[in-house]
Design a protein around this motif. Structure first.
Motif, PDB file in Angstrom:
ATOM      1  N   PHE D 119       0.709  -1.107   0.047  1.00 42.26           N
ATOM      2  CA  PHE D 119       0.161   0.060   0.030  1.00 42.26           C
ATOM      3  C   PHE D 119       0.960   1.317   0.083  1.00 42.26           C
ATOM      4  O   PHE D 119       0.416   2.039  -0.557  1.00 42.26           O
ATOM      5  N   GLU D 120       1.797   1.226   0.767  1.00 44.32           N
ATOM      6  CA  GLU D 120       2.805   2.307   0.671  1.00 44.32           C
ATOM      7  C   GLU D 120       3.715   2.465  -0.583  1.00 44.32           C
ATOM      8  O   GLU D 120       4.002   3.681  -1.151  1.00 44.32           O
ATOM      9  N   PHE D 121       3.870   1.445  -1.644  1.00 45.84           N
ATOM     10  CA  PHE D 121       4.069   1.564  -2.887  1.00 45.84           C
ATOM     11  C   PHE D 121       3.021   2.253  -3.659  1.00 45.84           C
ATOM     12  O   PHE D 121       3.634   3.269  -4.426  1.00 45.84           O
ATOM     13  N   THR D 122       1.953   1.741  -3.609  1.00 49.36           N
ATOM     14  CA  THR D 122       0.935   2.451  -4.410  1.00 49.36           C
ATOM     15  C   THR D 122       0.725   3.898  -4.054  1.00 49.36           C
ATOM     16  O   THR D 122       0.600   4.755  -5.054  1.00 49.36           O
ATOM     17  N   SER D 123       0.530   3.994  -2.607  1.00 53.72           N
ATOM     18  CA  SER D 123       0.413   5.390  -2.353  1.00 53.72           C
ATOM     19  C   SER D 123       1.331   6.389  -2.783  1.00 53.72           C
ATOM     20  O   SER D 123       1.082   7.689  -2.906  1.00 53.72           O
ATOM     21  N   GLN D 124       2.873   5.926  -2.790  1.00 48.40           N
ATOM     22  CA  GLN D 124       3.608   6.842  -2.963  1.00 48.40           C
ATOM     23  C   GLN D 124       3.850   7.165  -4.419  1.00 48.40           C
ATOM     24  O   GLN D 124       4.080   8.172  -4.961  1.00 48.40           O
ATOM     25  N   ILE D 125       3.611   6.088  -5.230  1.00 44.17           N
ATOM     26  CA  ILE D 125       3.323   6.344  -6.652  1.00 44.17           C
ATOM     27  C   ILE D 125       2.254   7.166  -6.867  1.00 44.17           C
ATOM     28  O   ILE D 125       2.597   8.054  -7.805  1.00 44.17           O
ATOM     29  N   GLY D 126       1.219   7.130  -6.358  1.00 38.28           N
ATOM     30  CA  GLY D 126      -0.039   7.859  -6.398  1.00 38.28           C
ATOM     31  C   GLY D 126       0.503   9.516  -6.045  1.00 38.28           C
ATOM     32  O   GLY D 126       0.033  10.519  -6.660  1.00 38.28           O
ATOM     33  N   ALA D 127       1.172   9.798  -5.123  1.00 36.55           N
ATOM     34  CA  ALA D 127       1.738  10.950  -4.838  1.00 36.55           C
ATOM     35  C   ALA D 127       2.819  11.612  -5.805  1.00 36.55           C
ATOM     36  O   ALA D 127       2.525  12.699  -6.126  1.00 36.55           O
ATOM     37  N   LEU D 128       3.409  10.779  -6.315  1.00 36.81           N
ATOM     38  CA  LEU D 128       4.309  11.217  -7.340  1.00 36.81           C
ATOM     39  C   LEU D 128       3.628  11.674  -8.679  1.00 36.81           C
ATOM     40  O   LEU D 128       3.730  12.648  -9.334  1.00 36.81           O
ATOM     41  N   VAL D 129       2.667  10.781  -9.024  1.00 37.79           N
ATOM     42  CA  VAL D 129       1.781  11.119 -10.338  1.00 37.79           C
ATOM     43  C   VAL D 129       0.420  11.884 -10.182  1.00 37.79           C
ATOM     44  O   VAL D 129      -0.037  12.305 -11.084  1.00 37.79           O
ATOM     45  N   GLU D 130       0.357  12.139  -9.036  1.00 43.15           N
ATOM     46  CA  GLU D 130      -0.882  12.774  -8.356  1.00 43.15           C
ATOM     47  C   GLU D 130      -2.169  12.043  -8.926  1.00 43.15           C
ATOM     48  O   GLU D 130      -2.854  12.909  -9.755  1.00 43.15           O
ATOM     49  N   MET D 131      -2.305  10.899  -8.610  1.00 48.88           N
ATOM     50  CA  MET D 131      -3.363  10.164  -9.059  1.00 48.88           C
ATOM     51  C   MET D 131      -3.921   9.460  -7.740  1.00 48.88           C
ATOM     52  O   MET D 131      -3.087   9.005  -6.986  1.00 48.88           O
ATOM     53  N   ASP D 132      -5.185   9.032  -7.718  1.00 45.64           N
ATOM     54  CA  ASP D 132      -5.615   8.464  -6.465  1.00 45.64           C
ATOM     55  C   ASP D 132      -5.755   6.724  -6.410  1.00 45.64           C
ATOM     56  O   ASP D 132      -5.896   6.403  -5.636  1.00 45.64           O
ATOM     57  N   PHE D 133      -5.767   6.408  -7.751  1.00 47.97           N
ATOM     58  CA  PHE D 133      -6.065   4.796  -7.787  1.00 47.97           C
ATOM     59  C   PHE D 133      -4.635   4.176  -8.361  1.00 47.97           C
ATOM     60  O   PHE D 133      -4.273   4.685  -9.734  1.00 47.97           O
ATOM     61  N   VAL D 134      -3.990   3.481  -7.872  1.00 52.72           N
ATOM     62  CA  VAL D 134      -2.752   2.797  -8.335  1.00 52.72           C
ATOM     63  C   VAL D 134      -2.740   1.201  -8.143  1.00 52.72           C
ATOM     64  O   VAL D 134      -3.073   0.780  -6.861  1.00 52.72           O
TER      65      VAL D 134
END
Lengths: 462, 490, 490, 462
Positions: D119-134
C-alpha cells in the motif's frame, strides 16, 4: 550544515529550535560552558570533503576497494591463522540481520534471541571439545591462549608455561604480551619444548621440563605446521602429573575426525572460531574460544562474559542470562585478574548457525575432505623437482613445503603473476632451515585448483 | 515463536550442509575421535529459520534505544554492503601489492583521526575499546622499559568514574592501580591527584567527560602534573560524542587516546563486537605501537613488521578491517560539519532530556549541585521512586521494554548513584523518539506509584518472562547444553 | 510494532537520502512541477526501521507453510547471494561478449529443462506462470497465422480445473475459450473433449494432475485427438512436483509446456514475483518463440533478435535473470536423483497427510470415490464442520495463523468443492512439521466444535485484527493514501 | 540418494518409512498408481552431476558468472529501458528479508507487514503522479502500456490507439503483442503520430488523427530519446477532446522536477519501477506501474491485483486487503478482460523504501542532478569532431548522439577496449538517420566519468 543529514533526525526541521526553547538556551554554544575556553580547538577540523551523498560515498568506497586483489579473484593457499573456509550463505544471512547487528546490552527478556544464540554457540563448542564450561568468544585464538595461560597461572599459583618451540609467530606474540615483561612482578615465563623429527612435541624434553614450577603445558593439534599429534592423551597426562593444566589448541573443523580434547584429558581447550562460518575479512574475522570442565576452580577464573541457561517465571520456559558477571573486569575494575570488553560476539552467531547446519556428519565429512585434498596437494608438490614435503607426518589442512633452489619471495611473486597466492613464507622461522612456505588446502580447493598450483609451481621451479 | 534450543534437535539423520565424499584417513587410534559430537541434525532451512526466529526475538535498535555510554548511532547499510563485498575474501598475509585498497583505507583513516585528535598515528589492531586500553598499558610498559624505568614505574592512576577497562587492563598488564575518588564538584581534586603522583607513576588513564555528563576542567593541569612526574597520559575517549570537533586530546597534552569505532564512528555493535579500539598516539610513542604498521612509501602502502621497539601483537594480524571500513564510511559521510553538528545535537538533546526528566516524579540527577548544562549524557536516579514504591530502576527498565524501549543502561560498577540510569540521546534519534522515550519512562514511573504490580511482573510483551535461576550458583549455572543436561535433567 | 503508514510522516524537513546539489534547469513552466509530491520526510534509519518492522509483521515461511498449488520449497540463500553479487550490475543490452556467463547459464538451464521435459528449447522471458501461458497463446496465434489458419482457429480448450491463467490469457490473446467440466471420475471425459474439438480448435491448455491430486489417465489420447484436429497442446506444469522425473511432456505428445521456476525450482516467491514462467516447446514451435533467443555459436553465446517468425516480446529484454540463476542453482544442487527423491517425498507426504486428515472430525476429500493415492496434493473440505458449527474454512485458516501456520490455500475459483482447503507438503518440510500442521488443524476443528467463538474472533496472535471495510465498494476502497484521505478523513 | 539432502528433511532418518507405514504402502512406487505405465519415462533423467555440496555449487556459480563483465567493472552509458541508477543499501536490505522473500498468499492478518508495504508503494506512486488509484505492479513498463491501452479500449469501446512514431522498440514490441493480431476480432490497431523536429509529438498530426475512433493517445515524457515534452497538458487536452484516454508514460525519477501527469490532465499514468531502488539485473529488475483517477470506470478495468487500506475489528487500527479481486483473471477465468499472476511484487517493496527515503526533496535533487550531468555530457560530446547532439532539446537522462564517420558498432567496440560500454546502438531505428546511439547519464556518473567518456570518444573518433 547545508542540508539536513540523513543520519541525524534533528538536523532537519525545527527540532533544534524547539529543544533550545525548552531548555531555555540562546544557542547550542551556551550548553558547553563546562569546557574551559583554553581546552577548545580554535579552528574547524580540516577533513576531506563531506560525502553525505550515498551514491558519492558508495563510489568512493568501491573505487578505493577496487585497489585490492582478493582470494576470490586469485587462487590462494594462505592460511596460518586466517583460513579460506567455505562460509555457508545462511551464515551471512544470519549475521546480517539488523536486529543482531544493532543489539547492545539488552535485557534477557528483550534480547532473548541473541542470548539463546550465544548459548547455542557455547553449547556446540562444548559438544565439539567435550567440555561443559565454555565462555563467550574472545578476540582471537592468540588471545584465548593468553587468557587461558593466565587462568592456569592463577589456578596453580605458578608462573611458568611450556609451549611448543614451533608456534605461529602471530599467536606467540600475543601470548608474550599477555605474559607481561620480566621486569614486572606478575609476569609469566614462557619456556619452549623441542619439536621432534615427527613434527610433534618431544616427549623427553617435555617430561624434563614439566616440573612443579609449571602452571600449564600448551600444545596444538594440528600444530602450526599442520601436524596431527599422534597421542595427545600422553601429553595431557604429563601435564596433570606435574600438577599443571593441560591446555590444548584445536582447529574445530578437525573435531569430526580427531579426538575431542575433553576426551583425552585436556583441562582447557582453546581454538579459533573463524573457520566456523566467518569470512577472513583481511584478518578481521578471527575470534577465539575457551572451554574447560564445569568446575568452580576453572569457572571462577574466566575473564570472559558467560551466558547460562535459566528457568523463567513461566514454568517450562527457558531464558538465558549472564553468569559470573561480577568476576569480569566490569565488576572487578582494578581488582580484575584479567579483562574483557566488546569482543566478537556477532561472529559467534555465525558460528552457532554454522555448527547447527554442519551437525556431526558435516564435521566428519569436512574433516575427511580437507585431509584428502591437503594430502593430495602435499603429495603432488613433493613430486616436483625443487620442492619437498615431509609426507611421513599426518597433516591436517596445512603443511610445510621446502624449496631447494629459490627463495619463497621469488616463487610467490612468480605465482602471483599467474593469479596464485602461494603459501606463507616461513623462511627463517623457528624450526625451519632454508626456504620454506606453509601451504593451506581446504574444502574450498578443488582438484583442479591443486593441479593449477602444481602446474604453476613446476613452471616457476623449472 | 516458542523456539527450542537447537541442541535438542539431534538424532534425526538430517543434514544441514553436505560435502563431497572423501576416504577416511589412516591415523593412530589415539588421535581419532570415538564418539561423534552431539550436534544438531537439522536441514538448512531449519537452521536458517531457527536463527531468524531468534533474530526476531532480539530487540536491538528495532525500537528506540538511548543506551547510555554506548552512543547509539545509525549503522549505515552502505558500509555493511561494502565490507561484505570487498573485504570478505582478503587474507591478512597477502602480498602488500594486493592489499593497496585496504592499506590506503587504514592510512586515510589514521590521517582522519589524527586531525580529529591531534595525534600523529592511529592503529586499529585492538579488538575493542578495552583492548585499546590494554594496548596503552602495553605501550606504557614498553615506553618506560625503553628508558630503563619500568621496574620503578609500576603504578597507573585512574578515577572511579573511568570505564572499568582502564583499571582492569592496567592491572592485567602488571601495574598497581590507584583509583581517585570523586569530590563534591564531581571529579577528583588536583590535590588528590598530586598526593599520588610520583616517581612510581607510569601513566594516567582517564575519560572526560564522565558518565555523569561532568567535564573535569582541570584536565590540562592533570596532564601537566603527570608529565612532570614522568608519567604518560591516556585519554579514553569513550564519551567523545559531545566534545567531538570541539577539543583535541593532543592539545590538552595527552600522549595517547582511543576511539571506539563501533560507538562514536557508527560501526555496528553486533551485541559486543567485532569492534575496534582505534588507538592513537603522539610521535614519541609511535615506535612502541603494535605491529604491523601501515606505512606509505611514495604512492604505495606496505605493512611494516620490522619495528624492534614495538609491543608486538595484542591480537593476530592488523585489525577488524570491515569495521574500520564501516567507520571510515560513516566519518566521510559526516565530514567536519557533520561531526560538529552531531556533537551539538548530542549535547542539546541530552539537556532537553534532562529538562523533561527533571519534571518526572521522583527522578533526581547525580551531583544535583551542578546546575550547568551537562555534556552528552547525564546520570539520573530513581532512588526516591524506589523509596516510595519499592520499584527499582531494574524493574522500570524491564517494564520499558514492553513499549519497545531497549533495556536502558544503568551504570558501570560501582554504583555511586543509587538506582541509577543513564540515557544518551545522541544525534541519530528524532525529538519525537526522545519524547516517546521520556513519555514511556514517565508512564512506567506513574505505574510504579499507581500499579506497581504491573511493573514488578514485567515484561508482559517480550519473548520470555523474567529469569529465576540463581545464575551465580555453581550447581545452577550451565553455560552449555551438556552442563544443563547434567545439572538439571539427569 | 504499531507501525504508522509511512505517508503520514511528512512535513518534518528530514532527509532519508541526499544527492549533490545541481542548479535548477530552465524548462518551460508548463513542464515544471508546481507542488512537491506528498512523500514522507524521514531519516534513513526511520525508513529502514519502518520496513524492517513491516517485514517482522509478515509471516512468510517463518512458520510452517504447506500452501497448496504453490509448492513451498526452500529458497536457497546461496542463489540469493550469487544473484545479488553477480547479476545486479549487468545491463541487458551489453555486448554479448560481456554477457557470456549469463548467456551460458540460460543455455545450460534450457538444456536441463529440455531433458526434464523432452522439449527442444526453453525461454525465460515470461515474468511468471501466467505470462508463460500468455506466451503460449501468442505462439499459438503465430503458429496458426503462419499456416494461414488463424482466422479459422479461434478456440482454445481448457478445463474447469486448469489454473485461471490459461483461460484468461487465451481470452486476452483473442481466442474464444471452451471450458470442459469435470465428470464423475474427476476429469472431463474423452467424449466431452471430442464434442468440442474441431476445425476451430487452436489449442488445448491443461494441467495434470489437477489441484485435487487427480491424474487424467487419458491425457495422451487427449493430445492425439487435438493434434488430429490441427490444434496445439500446452501442458501447464503447475503441479509438476509429484511427476517430476517420472514423465515428460513431450513424450505425452505435448507441443509446449511451462515450469514456474519460483515454485517447482526453488526460486523465491517474493510475495508475487519477480518470477519466471519457463516456456519450452518442441522444434516446430521454436521459430515462434519470443525474441531474443540465446544461441550458442561454437564456444560462445549470443542473443538472436533476427527471427522473423517470432512473436517478439511479451516483456522487455530477456527475462528475470536472477531468478533463472537461483532456479538453476536449486536444480543443480538437486540433480537427477534429487528431483526424483523430491517427487517421491512430495507424493508420499501428501498421502500421509490424507491419511491423518481423513481422521479429523468433519473433514472430507474431494471426489471421495477416488480411493487410490492422490498425487502431490489433495483438495479437502470442511463442509461438514461448517454445517455442524458455522465455522468456515476461512475462519479456520485465520485461526491457524495464531499457531504460526501460514494462512492455508483454499482453492482457485470456482469453488467446486465447498469449504475447500488444499495443503501441499512438498519435499522441504519434515514429518514433524507436517504433523504439527495437522495437529494445529485438528486443534482448531476441535475448537470449532467446542469453542467456536475463539475461532470466529481470530486471529489472537497476529499484528492486526480482521479487516472490516467493504473493500469492493467504490466509496470504501482506497488503494492510495490520497484516496484514503479523500474518502475517509476529510 | 547417497546421503540425505539438506533441502529435503524427509530424505534423512526414518521419516519415509514411518509415513509409508502410516499409509500402508509397500513402497513409494505404489503411490503412483494413477499414472499409467505408458505415460512414464523409461529411464532416469540424464542431467549434469548433482552439486549437493554448497561449496561445490557456489564455486560453479562463481566460475560461471565470472564470465560476465559488469557495469561496475566497466563504465556504462546504456539505458533504454533498464537504467544505471543508484540503489540505496537499505533497499537491498529490505528486499533481502527472508520474511518477504518467502511470503506467498498469506492472510491480511498474517502477512500484514507486506500488505502495508504494498500500500505504501501504491500510495507513494500516487503521490508522485498525483492520481488516486494505483494498482500493484505489472511485469514491466511495456506491459503497463499494453494493459492500459486495453483498459482504454474497454472504457471507450474503441479499437485504435495513437502512439509516438519514435518509441522504444522493446516496449513497442510488447504493446504490439498486447494489441493482438489483425486476424482476430478483438485486436487494437496501433497508429503512429509524427515526431517534430523538436523531438516532441507533432501537434498537427496528433489533432488530425485524434478522431472518435481513438481509444487512447499514448505518449512519454521524457521520450524514448530523452526529450522532455514542453506542454503535456495540451496533448492530454487533445485526447480528452476526442473522447479518448490520455495515457502518459513517465520516468518516476523526473517527477520531482517535471509536472505530475495527474496535474496536467492525463487520465492514466504508466511508467517503469526499476529506477526506484531496483538493480538492473540484466533486465530482470524491470517492472511497471499503472495509475488513474479513483473512478469506477477506471478501477473496474484494472487487470492488476489491488490493495486497499481497511479498518479492522480494532477501533483505529489499519489493515490492508485486496480489493476488486474478482475482476482479476483469478476470478474471471475465461471471462477475463485481461490477466494477471505473479508479477514483481518483491521489487515494489524496494520501490516503497526508496520513495520513502527520497521524499520530496530527494526527488527534486536527483532530478536536477541527472539533468545537470546528462546536459554536461551532451554538451561535451557535441563539442567533439564527428559527434553531435541536438542541444536545443531539453533532455532528461538520455540523449541521441549522431556519429558522422563511424558506425556505432565500431565505436562501441573501441570504447569497450577502454572499459566503457557506449550508448545503445539505435542506427536504423525509427526517426534516426545515419549512425546514432542513445546515451544514458544518471546520478551514478561523476564528472570524471563523463570526462573519461569524452576523452575516449575523442580518441575513437579521431
Amino acid at each position: 550544515m547545508t542540508k539536513p543529514h540523513p543520519w541525524m533526525a534533528n538536523s532537519g526541521g525545527d527540532a533544534k529550535q524547539q529543544m533550545l526553547a525548552a531548555v531555555g538556551a540562546q544557542d547550542v554554544e551556551a550548553l558547553f560552558v563546562q569546557v574551559p575556553a583554553d581546552h577548545r580547538m580554535q579552528r574547524p577540523l580540516d577533513l576531506p570533503p563531506q560525502l553525505a551523498s550515498e551514491v558519492a560515498l558508495s563510489r568512493h568506497l568501491d573505487d578505493l576497494m577496487a585497489k585490492n586483489e582478493t582470494c576470490a579473484d586469485n587462487l590462494s593457499f594462505l592460511g596460518a591463522g586466517a583460513w579460506p573456509h567455505y562460509v555457508p550463505a545462511i551464515c551471512d544471512e544470519v549475521v546480517g540481520r539488523y536486529e543482531w547487528q544493532t543489539s547492545v546490552f539488552g535485557a534477557p527478556t528483550s534480547d532473548h534471541g541473541r542470548n539463546q544464540a550465544w548459548f547455542e554457540f557455547t553449547s556446540q563448542i562444548g559438544a565439539l571439545v567435550e567440555m561443559d564450561f565454555v565462555g563467550l568468544p574472545v578476540y582471537s585464538w592468540g588471545c584465548a591462549i593468553g587468557h587461558s595461560v593466565r587462568m592456569a597461572s592463577r589456578i596453580t599459583g605458578r608462573k611458568r608455561v611450556l609451549i611448543p618451540a614451533i608456534m605461529d609467530p602471530e599467536r606467540l606474540s600475543v601470548l608474550e604480551n599477555y605474559c607481561a615483561p620480566t621486569e614486572m612482578e606478575r609476569h609469566i615465563e614462557i619456556v619452549t619444548v623441542a619439536i621432534g623429527a615427527d613434527g610433534c612435541i618431544d616427549r623427553d624434553d617435555l617430561r624434563a621440563k614439566a616440573d612443579d614450577s609449571i602452571a600449564a603445558i600448551y600444545f596444538e593439534t594440528p600444530s602450526y605446521h599442520g601436524v596431527i599429534e599422534g597421542n595427545p592423551a600422553e601429553l595431557c597426562q604429563i601435564a596433570r602429573d606435574a600438577g599443571a593444566e593441560a591446555i590444548v589448541g584445536v582447529d574445530p573443523l578437525s573435531l569430526g575426525l580427531l579426538e575431542a580434547p575433553g576426551a583425552y584429558g585436556a583441562t582447557i581447550a582453546v581454538g579459533p572460531t573463524q573457520p566456523l562460518g566467518v569470512h577472513m575479512y583481511a584478518g578481521g574475522g578471527v575470534g577465539g574460544f575457551i572451554a574447560s570442565p564445569d568446575e568452580e576452580k576453572y569457572a571462577r577464573e574466566y575473564n570472559t562474559l558467560n551466558v547460562s541457561i535459566s528457568q523463567t517465571r513461566q514454568q517450562g520456559e527457558f531464558g538465558f542470562g549472564l553468569t559470573l558477571f561480577h568476576q569480569s573486569s566490569y565488576g572487578m575494575r582494578d581488582e580484575g585478574k584479567d579483562w574483557t570488553g566488546n569482543s566478537v560476539y556477532l561472529w559467534s552467531l555465525a558460528n552457532a548457525a554454522y555448527m547447527a547446519a554442519m551437525g556431526p556428519e558435516g564435521f566428519a565429512e569436512i574433516g575427511r575432505l580437507i585431509m584428502a585434498r591437503a594430502g593430495s596437494a602435499a603429495q603432488a608438490i613433493n613430486a616436483l623437482d625443487g620442492a619437498s614435503v615431509d609426507l611421513s607426518r599426518p597433516i591436517f589442512k596445512e603443511f610445510v613445503v621446502q624449496f631447494a633452489d629459490h627463495d619463497v619471495a621469488t616463487i610467490n611473486d612468480a605465482l602471483r603473476q599467474r593469479g596464485i597466492f602461494g603459501g606463507k613464507d616461513i623462511t627463517g622461522e623457528a624450526g625451519i632451515t632454508g626456504a620454506a612456505a606453509l601451504f593451506c588446502v581446504t574444502e574450498t580447493h578443488t582438484p583442479d585448483d591443486i593441479d593449477r598450483l602444481v602446474t604453476a609451481l613446476k613452471e616457476v621451479l623449472a | 515463536w516458542a523456539e527450542p534450543v537447537v541442541c535438542e534437535m539431534t538424532g534425526t539423520g538430517r543434514r544441514g550442509i553436505v560435502f563431497d565424499d572423501a576416504p577416511a584417513p589412516t591415523l593412530p587410534g589415539t588421535a581419532m575421535r570415538k564418539v561423534a559430537p552431539a550436534l544438531p541434525e537439522i536441514t538448512e532451512h531449519d537452521a536458517l529459520r531457527h536463527y531468524l526466529h531468534l533474530s526476531q526475538m532480539t530487540m536491538g535498535m528495532m525500537g528506540v534505544s538511548l543506551f547510555g555510554t554506548c552512543t547509539m548511532k545509525y549503522n549505515p547499510r552502505i558500509g555493511e554492503r561494502a565490507a561484505l563485498e570487498h573485504l570478505r575474501n582478503l587474507h591478512p598475509l597477502q602480498d602488500a601489492s594486493t592489499l593497496q585498497g585496504v592499506l590506503e583505507l587504514y592510512d586515510n583513516f589514521s590521517d582522519f583521526l589524527c586531525e580529529v585528535s591531534g595525534m600523529d598515528q592511529f592503529v586499529f589492531q585492538a579488538g575493542g575499546g578495552a583492548d585499546a586500553a590494554y594496548t596503552h598499558a602495553c605501550v606504557t610498559r614498553a615506553y618506560h622499559a625503553s628508558r630503563g624505568e619500568l621496574q620503578q614505574r609500576d603504578q597507573i592512576i585512574t578515577t572511579i568514574q573511568t570505564h572499568p577497562c582502564s583499571p582492569a587492563t592496567a592491572n592485567t598488564a602488571g601495574f598497581e592501580v590507584i583509583t581517585l575518588t570523586l569530590e563534591e564538584n564531581g571529579y577528583p581534586s588536583l590535590e588528590q591527584l598530586k598526593s599520588v603522583v610520583g616517581p612510581r607513576t607510569a601513566a594516567l588513564m582517564v575519560n572526560n567527560p564522565d558518565d555523569m555528563g561532568i567535564y573535569n576542567p582541570d584536565i590540562k593541569e592533570w596532564v601537566r602534573i603527570v608529565h612532570e612526574a614522568g608519567g604518560l597520559c591516556f585519554y579514553d575517549h569513550a564519551n567523545f560524542n559531545g566534545v567531538m570537533s570541539r577539543l583535541r586530546a593532543r592539545e590538552l597534552g595527552f600522549d595517547a587516546c582511543m576511539y571506539m569505532l563501533h560507538k562514536t564512528f557508527g560501526a555496528p555493535k553486533g551485541g559486543g563486537g567485532p569492534a575496534v579500539g582505534a588507538y592513537g598516539c603522539a610521535e614519541h610513542l609511535v615506535p612502541f605501537l603494535p605491529s604491523p604498521l601501515v606505512v606509505k612509501d611514495g604512492d604505495s602502502y606496505r605493512l611494516d613488521d620490522d619495528r624492534p621497539d614495538s609491543i608486538g601483537r595484542v591480537r593476530e594480524f592488523w585489525g577488524n578491517a570491515p569495521q574500520v571500513l564501516k567507520a571510515y564510511a560513516w566519518a566521510r559521510a559526516m565530514g567536519a560539519e557533520g561531526l560538529r553538528e552531531a556533537a551539538d545535537i548530542s549535547v542539546l538533546s541530552n539537556n532537553y532530556m534532562d529538562k523533561r526528566l527533571g519534571e518526572v516524579r521522583g527522578v533526581t540527577r547525580s551531583n544535583p549541585d551542578i546546575t550547568v548544562p551537562r555534556m552528552e549524557m547525564t546520570r539520573h536516579s530513581v532512588e526516591k521512586v524506589t523509596q516510595d514504591t519499592g520499584i527499582t530502576i531494574f524493574e522500570i527498565s524491564i517494564r520499558m521494554t514492553d513499549f519497545g524501549i531497549d533495556a536502558l543502561w544503568l551504570s558501570h560498577e560501582p554504583w555511586l548513584v543509587a538506582e541509577p540510569f543513564t540515557p544518551e540521546a545522541g544525534e541519530l534519534w528524532s525529538k519525537e523518539d526522545i519524547d516517546y522515550w521520556i513519555d514511556v519512562f514517565e508512564h512506567v514511573v506513574t505505574e510504579a506509584y499507581e500499579n506497581p504490580e504491573i511493573v514488578r511482573t514485567a515484561p508482559h510483551n517480550a519473548p520470555i518472562h523474567q529469569l529465576t535461576t540463581a545464575l551465580d550458583e555453581p550447581d545452577q549455572w550451565a553455560t552449555t547444553w551438556r552442563a544443563y543436561q547434567r545439572k538439571h535433567v539427569s
